[in-house]
Write a protein that holds these residues in place. Structure first.
Motif, PDB file in Angstrom:
ATOM      1  N   ALA A  34       1.628  20.129  22.244  1.00  0.00           N
ATOM      2  CA  ALA A  34       2.896  19.635  21.706  1.00  0.00           C
ATOM      3  C   ALA A  34       3.652  20.686  20.918  1.00  0.00           C
ATOM      4  O   ALA A  34       4.706  20.403  20.353  1.00  0.00           O
ATOM      5  CB  ALA A  34       2.623  18.425  20.804  1.00  0.00           C
ATOM      6  N   ALA A  35       3.156  21.917  20.843  1.00  0.00           N
ATOM      7  CA  ALA A  35       3.773  22.958  20.021  1.00  0.00           C
ATOM      8  C   ALA A  35       5.219  23.203  20.448  1.00  0.00           C
ATOM      9  O   ALA A  35       5.525  23.277  21.645  1.00  0.00           O
ATOM     10  CB  ALA A  35       2.964  24.247  20.107  1.00  0.00           C
ATOM     11  N   PRO A  36       6.144  23.360  19.494  1.00  0.00           N
ATOM     12  CA  PRO A  36       7.575  23.458  19.843  1.00  0.00           C
ATOM     13  C   PRO A  36       7.935  24.653  20.707  1.00  0.00           C
ATOM     14  O   PRO A  36       8.810  24.540  21.575  1.00  0.00           O
ATOM     15  CB  PRO A  36       8.268  23.525  18.474  1.00  0.00           C
ATOM     16  N   LEU A  37       7.291  25.795  20.492  1.00  0.00           N
ATOM     17  CA  LEU A  37       7.657  26.972  21.278  1.00  0.00           C
ATOM     18  C   LEU A  37       7.373  26.785  22.761  1.00  0.00           C
ATOM     19  O   LEU A  37       7.921  27.507  23.599  1.00  0.00           O
ATOM     20  CB  LEU A  37       6.921  28.211  20.757  1.00  0.00           C
ATOM     21  N   GLY A  38       6.520  25.807  23.104  1.00  0.00           N
ATOM     22  CA  GLY A  38       6.247  25.530  24.509  1.00  0.00           C
ATOM     23  C   GLY A  38       7.452  25.007  25.262  1.00  0.00           C
ATOM     24  O   GLY A  38       7.443  24.960  26.499  1.00  0.00           O
ATOM     25  N   TYR A  39       8.525  24.620  24.528  1.00  0.00           N
ATOM     26  CA  TYR A  39       9.713  24.051  25.170  1.00  0.00           C
ATOM     27  C   TYR A  39      10.828  25.062  25.374  1.00  0.00           C
ATOM     28  O   TYR A  39      11.822  24.744  26.034  1.00  0.00           O
ATOM     29  CB  TYR A  39      10.232  22.870  24.347  1.00  0.00           C
ATOM     30  N   GLN A  40      10.678  26.262  24.812  1.00  0.00           N
ATOM     31  CA  GLN A  40      11.775  27.211  24.947  1.00  0.00           C
ATOM     32  C   GLN A  40      12.018  27.591  26.400  1.00  0.00           C
ATOM     33  O   GLN A  40      13.162  27.742  26.841  1.00  0.00           O
ATOM     34  CB  GLN A  40      11.516  28.465  24.111  1.00  0.00           C
ATOM     35  N   GLU A  41      10.951  27.722  27.164  1.00  0.00           N
ATOM     36  CA  GLU A  41      11.101  28.017  28.599  1.00  0.00           C
ATOM     37  C   GLU A  41      11.883  26.915  29.299  1.00  0.00           C
ATOM     38  O   GLU A  41      12.704  27.182  30.189  1.00  0.00           O
ATOM     39  CB  GLU A  41       9.719  28.187  29.232  1.00  0.00           C
ATOM     40  N   ILE A  42      11.634  25.662  28.914  1.00  0.00           N
ATOM     41  CA  ILE A  42      12.352  24.527  29.503  1.00  0.00           C
ATOM     42  C   ILE A  42      13.833  24.594  29.132  1.00  0.00           C
ATOM     43  O   ILE A  42      14.715  24.393  29.975  1.00  0.00           O
ATOM     44  CB  ILE A  42      11.745  23.200  29.021  1.00  0.00           C
ATOM     45  N   LEU A  43      14.119  24.862  27.865  1.00  0.00           N
ATOM     46  CA  LEU A  43      15.504  24.925  27.406  1.00  0.00           C
ATOM     47  C   LEU A  43      16.257  26.071  28.072  1.00  0.00           C
ATOM     48  O   LEU A  43      17.451  25.953  28.371  1.00  0.00           O
ATOM     49  CB  LEU A  43      15.529  25.081  25.891  1.00  0.00           C
ATOM     50  N   ASP A  44      15.573  27.190  28.289  1.00  0.00           N
ATOM     51  CA  ASP A  44      16.208  28.322  28.975  1.00  0.00           C
ATOM     52  C   ASP A  44      16.544  27.964  30.423  1.00  0.00           C
ATOM     53  O   ASP A  44      17.598  28.358  30.940  1.00  0.00           O
ATOM     54  CB  ASP A  44      15.283  29.540  28.949  1.00  0.00           C
ATOM     55  N   LYS A  45      15.659  27.221  31.060  1.00  0.00           N
ATOM     56  CA  LYS A  45      15.859  26.868  32.463  1.00  0.00           C
ATOM     57  C   LYS A  45      16.891  25.771  32.637  1.00  0.00           C
ATOM     58  O   LYS A  45      17.660  25.771  33.609  1.00  0.00           O
ATOM     59  CB  LYS A  45      14.526  26.444  33.083  1.00  0.00           C
ATOM     60  N   TYR A  46      16.923  24.818  31.662  1.00  0.00           N
ATOM     61  CA  TYR A  46      17.831  23.673  31.757  1.00  0.00           C
ATOM     62  C   TYR A  46      18.660  23.575  30.474  1.00  0.00           C
ATOM     63  O   TYR A  46      18.409  22.732  29.615  1.00  0.00           O
ATOM     64  CB  TYR A  46      17.046  22.380  31.984  1.00  0.00           C
ATOM     65  N   PRO A  47      19.664  24.438  30.320  1.00  0.00           N
ATOM     66  CA  PRO A  47      20.434  24.446  29.070  1.00  0.00           C
ATOM     67  C   PRO A  47      21.206  23.157  28.813  1.00  0.00           C
ATOM     68  O   PRO A  47      21.575  22.880  27.666  1.00  0.00           O
ATOM     69  CB  PRO A  47      21.379  25.640  29.248  1.00  0.00           C
ATOM     70  N   ASN A  48      21.448  22.349  29.844  1.00  0.00           N
ATOM     71  CA  ASN A  48      22.153  21.073  29.656  1.00  0.00           C
ATOM     72  C   ASN A  48      21.224  19.933  29.266  1.00  0.00           C
ATOM     73  O   ASN A  48      21.693  18.821  28.996  1.00  0.00           O
ATOM     74  CB  ASN A  48      22.906  20.689  30.932  1.00  0.00           C
ATOM     75  N   LEU A  49      19.927  20.179  29.241  1.00  0.00           N
ATOM     76  CA  LEU A  49      18.964  19.121  28.931  1.00  0.00           C
ATOM     77  C   LEU A  49      19.018  18.794  27.447  1.00  0.00           C
ATOM     78  O   LEU A  49      18.818  19.664  26.595  1.00  0.00           O
ATOM     79  CB  LEU A  49      17.553  19.585  29.304  1.00  0.00           C
ATOM     80  N   ARG A  50      19.294  17.535  27.124  1.00  0.00           N
ATOM     81  CA  ARG A  50      19.249  17.090  25.728  1.00  0.00           C
ATOM     82  C   ARG A  50      17.817  16.685  25.409  1.00  0.00           C
ATOM     83  O   ARG A  50      17.319  15.669  25.907  1.00  0.00           O
ATOM     84  CB  ARG A  50      20.223  15.941  25.477  1.00  0.00           C
ATOM     85  N   LEU A  51      17.171  17.490  24.582  1.00  0.00           N
ATOM     86  CA  LEU A  51      15.751  17.336  24.284  1.00  0.00           C
ATOM     87  C   LEU A  51      15.567  17.152  22.789  1.00  0.00           C
ATOM     88  O   LEU A  51      16.105  17.921  21.989  1.00  0.00           O
ATOM     89  CB  LEU A  51      14.987  18.578  24.747  1.00  0.00           C
ATOM     90  N   CYS A  52      14.802  16.147  22.399  1.00  0.00           N
ATOM     91  CA  CYS A  52      14.485  15.917  20.989  1.00  0.00           C
ATOM     92  C   CYS A  52      13.008  16.186  20.750  1.00  0.00           C
ATOM     93  O   CYS A  52      12.146  15.609  21.418  1.00  0.00           O
ATOM     94  CB  CYS A  52      14.818  14.489  20.571  1.00  0.00           C
ATOM     95  N   LEU A  53      12.725  17.057  19.772  1.00  0.00           N
ATOM     96  CA  LEU A  53      11.358  17.320  19.328  1.00  0.00           C
ATOM     97  C   LEU A  53      11.023  16.329  18.222  1.00  0.00           C
ATOM     98  O   LEU A  53      11.429  16.492  17.070  1.00  0.00           O
ATOM     99  CB  LEU A  53      11.229  18.760  18.827  1.00  0.00           C
ATOM    100  N   ALA A  54      10.308  15.278  18.586  1.00  0.00           N
ATOM    101  CA  ALA A  54      10.043  14.190  17.644  1.00  0.00           C
ATOM    102  C   ALA A  54       9.158  14.647  16.493  1.00  0.00           C
ATOM    103  O   ALA A  54       8.268  15.483  16.673  1.00  0.00           O
ATOM    104  CB  ALA A  54       9.390  13.017  18.369  1.00  0.00           C
ATOM    105  N   HIS A  55       9.417  14.117  15.324  1.00  0.00           N
ATOM    106  CA  HIS A  55       8.652  14.347  14.092  1.00  0.00           C
ATOM    107  C   HIS A  55       8.927  15.705  13.449  1.00  0.00           C
ATOM    108  O   HIS A  55       8.341  16.018  12.419  1.00  0.00           O
ATOM    109  CB  HIS A  55       7.143  14.186  14.318  1.00  0.00           C
ATOM    110  N   PHE A  56       9.810  16.515  14.058  1.00  0.00           N
ATOM    111  CA  PHE A  56      10.232  17.786  13.445  1.00  0.00           C
ATOM    112  C   PHE A  56       9.036  18.665  13.088  1.00  0.00           C
ATOM    113  O   PHE A  56       9.040  19.389  12.104  1.00  0.00           O
ATOM    114  CB  PHE A  56      11.053  17.515  12.187  1.00  0.00           C
ATOM    115  N   GLY A  57       7.979  18.583  13.885  1.00  0.00           N
ATOM    116  CA  GLY A  57       6.806  19.419  13.659  1.00  0.00           C
ATOM    117  C   GLY A  57       5.672  18.747  12.924  1.00  0.00           C
ATOM    118  O   GLY A  57       4.538  19.223  12.951  1.00  0.00           O
TER     119      GLY A  57
END
Length: 373
Positions: free
Chosen positions: A207-230
Motif C-alpha cells: 500500500a506504500a504511496p510511492l508505488g502509485y507514481q508509475e500509475i499516475l505517470d501512465k494515466y495522468p487523467n486518473l483521479r486517485l485518492c490515497l486513503a488515510h493520508f499514509g
C-alpha cells in the motif's frame, strides 16, 4: 455547504470471511452467548483497559447489524444531522484473502448499497470493489459503473497484489478514460491476506504511496485518492523524523506522509488526492499538522474529508466529535473546502446523478476466484 464524507464502510460480518474473525467476533456471531461476551468485554476483560474493551465491543456490535441499511440508519446518519450530507461507501471484496468465503458474496453487498442509495435519495454514493485478480473483474466493474451508476472504484492492495499488478492496468485505463475516481488503501495493513498473517510489514508495503507514481505517470487523467493520508503512525513519526522510515522500520522509502505531501506538490500529479479518514481521529496529536499542511494550496485543493466509519469505532471520538473538532481547529473555509469543494472535484461527473439506478438486468456474477497467489 454539503458535507461529503468520502470514506465510510457499512459492510457487516456477513461480508467478512468466516475464518477471518478473531475469536471475539466469532463468539459474538452466536446469539446465545453474545450478551455474555459483550458484558465481559465491558466489565472484566483483563488484557486491555476497560476503555479499549468498550470500543472493541462497540465495533463488534456494528458489524453484527443485520444489514448495511441498518448500520447506516442505526449507527451513522444521526451523527450528521444535515439531511443532505453524503457518504462515499466503500464495500470490500474479501473472498480472496485466503480465509474462506463470506456468507454474503460481493454482488449481494453491492445490491444492498444500490437499494440504500435509492432509499436515501442519493445520500449514499457507493463505489464498486472487485478483487482485480478475479477473471472477470473489469466486466463486473463496468456493469456497476455503467448500468447502475456507482460512483467509483475501490482497491485494497494488502489483500495480496501490488498497485502495478497487470490485472489492475485495464481497470486504471478504464477509469482514466471514463472519468471514474479510484480510492485505494494507503496506510498499514490491519486487514491483509492470510499469507501475510505474521508479516504485517510485507503486506503494508503493497500500500506504500510511492508505488502509485508509475500509475499516475501512465494515466495522468486518473483521479486517485490515497486513503488515510499514509496512516496515523506515519503522521506521528513525521513530527520527530520527517524523512524517517514511517510505518515500518525495514521499508526503504521515506515517511509515508512525507511521500504523499511530495506527490501532491508534484505539478504532474494534478488528479491525485488524499483523504484524512481514521488518521485524524488522533485529533489532538494530528490537527496542528493538518492545519499547517492545508496552508499549502497544492495540498488544500486535494485533501478530502473522510472518517473511515465504522473502523473508527475503535477510537474514542464519535463521528460528531471528530467532525466538530476539525471544523473548530481548521482555518475558516478550510473544512468547507475538504468536505464539499474538493469531494465534488474528486467525484467529478459521477456526482451529477447521485442516485444509483435500479437493476435493468441481472448483475454479472463474479467467477470463482483463481487460486490466489
Amino acid at each position: 455547504m454539503i458535507i461529503h464524507n468520502c470514506h465510510v464502510h457499512l459492510f457487516t460480518l456477513r461480508h467478512v470471511p468466516k475464518e477471518y474473525h478473531q475469536w471475539i467476533t466469532t463468539l459474538l456471531k452466536f446469539g446465545p452467548v453474545r450478551a455474555a461476551v459483550l458484558w465481559v468485554l465491558r466489565n472484566i476483560w483483563p488484557f486491555s483497559g476497560k476503555d479499549l474493551a468498550e470500543r472493541l465491543a462497540k465495533f463488534a456490535e456494528v458489524g453484527l447489524e443485520v444489514s448495511q441499511e441498518a448500520v447506516f440508519n442505526n449507527r451513522l446518519k444521526d451523527q450528521y444531522p444535515q439531511q443532505d450530507a453524503r457518504f462515499v461507501v466503500l464495500p470490500m471484496d474479501m473472498a480472496g484473502m485466503g480465509y474462506g468465503a463470506p456468507l454474503d458474496d460481493i454482488n449481494s453487498q453491492h445490491e444492498e448499497l444500490a437499494a440504500l442509495s435509492q432509499k436515501t435519495g442519493g445520500r449514499v454514493l457507493p463505489f464498486v470493489h472487485f478483487d482485480p485478480r478475479r477473471p472477470n473483474a473489469l466486466a463486473c466493474i463496468r456493469y456497476w459503473i455503467e448500468e447502475r451508476n456507482f460512483k467509483g472504484v475501490k482497491i485494497y492492495p494488502p489483500l495480496g497484489y501490488r498497485p502495478t499488478a497487470p490485472e489492475l492496468d485495464p481497470i486504471f485505463a478504464y477509469c482514466a478514460e471514463n472519468d471514474v475516481p479510484v480510492m485505494t488503501h494507503c496506510s498499514g495493513a490491519t486487514v491483509r491476506a492470510k499469507r501475510y498473517a505474521a508479516d504485517i510489514a510485507r503486506a503494508a508495503k503493497l500500500a506504500a504511496p510511492l508505488g502509485y507514481q508509475e500509475i499516475l505517470d501512465k494515466y495522468p487523467n486518473l483521479r486517485l485518492c490515497l486513503a488515510h493520508f499514509g496512516g496515523e503512525r506515519a503522521w506521528d513519526a513525521y513530527m520527530r523524523d520527517p524523512r524517517g522510515t514511517g510505518e515500518f522500520k525495514d521499508e526503504p522509502t521515506k515517511n509515508w506522509l512525507w511521500d504523499i505531501v511530495d506527490m501532491l506538490r508534484n505539478p504532474a500529479n494534478t488528479n491525485l488526492y488524499a483523504d484524512i479518514s481514521y488518521t485524524m481521529f488522533h485529533l489532538d496529536s494530528n490537527i496542528a499538522t493538518l492545519a499547517v499542511l492545508l496552508e499549502d494550496q497544492r495540498i488544500r485543493d486535494r485533501t478530502l474529508f473522510g472518517s473511515d466509519f465504522y473502523m473508527s469505532k475503535m477510537e474514542k471520538l464519535t463521528e460528531k466529535e471528530y467532525c466538530y473538532g476539525l471544523r473548530k481547529n481548521l482555518r475558516p473555509g478550510h473544512f468547507d473546502q475538504i468536505a464539499d469543494t474538493n469531494p465534488r472535484a474528486y467525484l467529478g461527473s459521477r456526482l451529477a446523478s447521485a442516485v444509483v439506478f435500479p437493476a435493468p438486468a441481472p448483475a454479472p456474477v463474479p467467477q470463482a476466484p483463481n487460486p490466489w497467489p
